[in-house]
Scaffold this motif. Structure first.
Motif, PDB file in Angstrom:
ATOM      1  N   CYS A   9       0.837  -1.211   0.000  1.00 63.85           N
ATOM      2  CA  CYS A   9       0.000   0.000   0.000  1.00 63.85           C
ATOM      3  C   CYS A   9       0.874   1.264   0.000  1.00 63.85           C
ATOM      4  CB  CYS A   9      -0.903   0.005   1.222  1.00 63.85           C
ATOM      5  SG  CYS A   9      -1.814   1.553   1.411  1.00 63.85           S
TER       6      CYS A   9
ATOM      7  N   HIS B 116       0.340   4.110   1.389  1.00 63.89           N
ATOM      8  CA  HIS B 116       0.356   4.931   2.617  1.00 63.89           C
ATOM      9  C   HIS B 116       1.712   4.866   3.320  1.00 63.89           C
ATOM     10  CE1 HIS B 116      -3.597   6.609   2.929  1.00 63.89           C
ATOM     11  NE2 HIS B 116      -4.212   5.436   2.854  1.00 63.89           N
TER      12      HIS B 116
ATOM     13  N   ASN C 241      -6.393   7.322  -4.075  1.00 62.50           N
ATOM     14  CA  ASN C 241      -6.280   5.987  -4.670  1.00 62.50           C
ATOM     15  C   ASN C 241      -7.586   5.579  -5.372  1.00 62.50           C
ATOM     16  OD1 ASN C 241      -7.957   5.292  -2.558  1.00 62.50           O
ATOM     17  ND2 ASN C 241      -6.349   4.340  -1.338  1.00 62.50           N
TER      18      ASN C 241
ATOM     19  N   PRO D 141      -3.792  -1.883  -3.643  1.00 62.68           N
ATOM     20  CA  PRO D 141      -3.756  -3.234  -4.214  1.00 62.68           C
ATOM     21  C   PRO D 141      -4.937  -4.078  -3.745  1.00 62.68           C
ATOM     22  CG  PRO D 141      -1.782  -2.779  -2.862  1.00 62.68           C
ATOM     23  CD  PRO D 141      -2.528  -1.510  -2.986  1.00 62.68           C
TER      24      PRO D 141
HETATM   25  S1  SF4 Z   1      -7.265  -1.099   1.748  1.00 58.63           S
HETATM   26 FE1  SF4 Z   1      -6.031  -0.153   0.142  1.00 58.63          FE
HETATM   27  S2  SF4 Z   1      -5.554   1.907   0.866  1.00 58.63           S
HETATM   28 FE2  SF4 Z   1      -6.278   0.718   2.610  1.00 58.63          FE
HETATM   29  S3  SF4 Z   1      -4.452  -0.061   3.553  1.00 58.63           S
HETATM   30 FE3  SF4 Z   1      -5.152  -1.643   2.153  1.00 58.63          FE
HETATM   31  S4  SF4 Z   1      -4.107  -1.223   0.257  1.00 58.63           S
HETATM   32 FE4  SF4 Z   1      -3.881   0.587   1.504  1.00 58.63          FE
END
Ligand code: SF4
Lengths: 350, 246
Positions: free
Chosen positions: B20, B22, B120, B212
């Motif tokens: 991810c 973040h 995203n 993802p």
């Molecule tokens: S759901 Fe998507 S945005 Fe949220 S932590 Fe998982 S990969 Fe990251």
């Protein structure tokens, strides 16, 4: 020194004297003069004043400012308070002090802009989501509004909880003589939780999220303990000519003032009546009412409100079915007259 | 130079899904703070959404705001502590849907804080529903036939909306789909913080990121999707830098 002031402005002045450093608001009738007064004073004195884009914006700005440990106020009226409820729930959850003024108007929906007591339930039962309580103070004169506003800031800090001043359009719009205690000094409270950005200590977070159920339950139990303490220590009530009363009127805020005049008129006519006026609507003066309910000479209660009986539930819970309770209310922004109250009393005595 | 964990990140391991964006964006913020603001007062404003626990990962003060209200809360914070570096960290559902009003007005007022807006294209935390930033044709659980502009409307371009506002000092859209763009993102964060500390006004960086999990793609594929699909709808660059005449 005695001065003549409009209710809304007197509340604003009292807040400033109580050390209010930040005000965030949105114009709505009949509270707008409060916002205008704050604009005039805070912008000059280096305080923070923002006319927000909405009530939602205002309460969340207050949330941010309160997180920083400032003395913060926001104000509105019914429909605006509805929008603020989300933020009020967050303030309560994060244990942030904030003074919220609600100068009520008629509801539901857009209702009208006249004096009403239409937000009692919303104010005292939580209003927003979750198990939380707001301390609710209901002044019945401009002078009392001044005193309770000052007290509201102390209570908010003491308990780290939102405190609401609940008045109606009449209180906000009327002019009365007020006197400010020139020797008054706002209480200085340490706020070791305040978010200040300083880096040379443990970090601080203001938050209301407890993702683990056990932790949220613990948090809610802790809040409940706090509310219990508030209930034990902070109930305020005015008892007027109740010692030998056979009929007890219950009424709050400006409406209680009308009822007080009705009590005086009935006393002159030899009727043994008295008035119990809750000043704190939450915590509600249950014990005081219970006491009268247990008195043998008390025949019944009369609840008078400027709504269709929102406080009546609390009166009933306190009286515990021991005595009959009669209700008289005007709604839609109509204020009952002294004569109406007197007539209602006689209609019951027949 | 030794590659190590930035000092302002805590030792807490992050809850984000593997791959991810973040985590990358958190690290970039942390590096900028370590490099330029070691001694400064810092206050972050946390969102509701996947980054809801961001306050666990940084070792400075945080205010956790209600959904969409981070820019209002940050307004209150920054007005009270004007010498602090204040930033909000928000996802697209947070800042571009429920919080649109708050961000537009904070920007219009020229509030001196930085919004870091992670785009995203989905509501990730609630399970991948359509976001205001979901691009045309994109399938999500609440746009199961693909976003059709005739039915669901178009995607929102927040940066482009904010550029004309007088209170806005800095606007950039960046991405983290490759090293070059990660570097660019860091530069943009650095510049936005600088603009804030110069009291120039509102600054915002929209970071195109990946999800993802809700995109149903392996991490590397999700980075490729940004490059091949998302960039067609969202151009990257510095759209406004008042102080430098951009
Ligand atoms: S759901 Fe998507 S945005 Fe949220 S932590 Fe998982 S990969 Fe990251």
């Amino acid at each position: 020194m005695k001065i003549l002031m409009k209710g809304n402005e007197a509340i604003a002045e009292a807040a400033l004297r109580a050390g209010c450093e930040c005000f965030f608001g949105y114009p709505i009738t009949p509270q707008t003069e409060l916002l205008q007064y704050m604009a005039k004073k805070l912008l000059k004195s280096g305080g923070v004043f923002i006319q927000a884009e909405s009530e939602v914006g205002a309460i969340n700005m207050a949330y941010g400012a309160s997180s920083c440990g400032k003395r913060v106020m926001t104000s509105s009226s019914g429909p605006g308070i509805s929008l603020k409820q989300e933020g009020i729930s967050y303030l309560a959850g994060a244990q942030l002090p904030c003074v919220i003024v609600n100068i009520m108007r008629g509801g539901p929906g857009l209702g009208n802009i006249n004096a009403a007591q239409s937000d009692y339930l919303q104010a005292t039962k939580g209003g927003g989501h979750g198990d939380y309580k707001v301390i609710v103070l209901a002044p019945s004169s401009v002078q009392e509004a001044v005193e309770l506003t000052m007290k509201a800031f102390d209570l908010a800090d003491k308990y780290r909880n939102p405190v609401m001043i609940l008045g109606d359009g009449m209180l906000g719009q009327m002019m009365e003589v007020v006197e400010f205690d020139e020797n008054y000094q706002p209480q200085k409270v340490e706020k070791p939780w305040a978010v200040t950005g300083d880096r040379n200590r443990e970090k601080r977070v203001t938050n209301s999220l407890y993702i683990v159920p056990e932790e949220l339950e613990k948090h809610n139990f802790m809040l409940m303990e706090k509310y219990k303490k508030i209930k034990e220590n902070e109930v305020m009530v005015e008892e007027y000519l109740t010692d030998d009363a056979r009929v007890i009127f219950v009424s709050f805020g400006m409406c209680a003032r009308i009822v007080k005049s009705a009590v005086n008129r009935l006393r002159q006519a030899g009727e043994k009546v008295g008035l119990v006026r809750p000043i704190t609507l939450w915590p509600f003066p249950e014990n005081e009412l219970k006491r009268y309910a247990s008195k043998e000479e008390v025949e019944f209660f009369i609840d008078i409100e400027m709504n269709l009986g929102q406080m009546l539930e609390d009166v009933k819970l306190s009286v515990e079915g021991k005595k009959e309770i009669h209700f008289y209310g005007r709604t839609g922004g109509i204020v009952p007259t002294i004569q109406e109250v007197v007539d209602f009393y006689y209609s019951l005595k027949k | 130079m030794v590659f190590k964990r930035p000092e302002c990140l805590t030792k807490e391991s992050m809850h984000y899904c593997p791959g991810c964006g973040h985590g990358i964006i958190h690290r970039l913020i942390a590096e900028v703070i370590d490099e330029d603001y070691k001694e400064s007062k810092i206050i972050g404003v946390a969102p509701v959404g996947c980054a809801v626990f961001i306050y666990d990962y940084f070792n400075f003060d945080f205010v956790a705001a209600a959904h969409g209200r981070a820019t209002a809360a940050a307004t209150g914070v920054k007005r009270c502590i004007p010498d602090a570096l204040v930033f909000s960290y928000q996802g697209d559902g947070d800042i571009a849907a429920i919080g649109t009003s708050e961000v537009i007005h904070a920007a219009t007022r020229g509030e001196n804080f930085t919004a870091i807006f992670v785009n995203n294209g989905v509501y990730a935390m609630t399970g991948g529903q359509m976001a205001p930033t979901t691009i045309p044709g994109q399938v999500t659980v609440s746009s199961p036939y693909g976003r059709d502009p005739k039915v669901q409307g178009y995607h929102i371009k927040l940066c482009e909306m904010l550029v004309p506002l007088d209170g806005v000092a800095f606007v950039a859209r960046t991405s983290i789909h490759n090293l070059k763009n990660i570097e660019f993102t860091k530069k943009a964060i650095k510049r936005a913080f600088e603009v804030q500390m110069n009291n120039e006004g509102f600054s915002i960086i929209e970071v195109l990121s990946n999800c993802p999990t809700n995109w149903g793609l392996p991490p590397c594929e999700s980075m490729k999707r940004i490059e091949n699909e998302v960039l067609k709808y969202y151009s990257i660059g510095i759209f406004k830098d008042k102080g430098r005449g951009i």
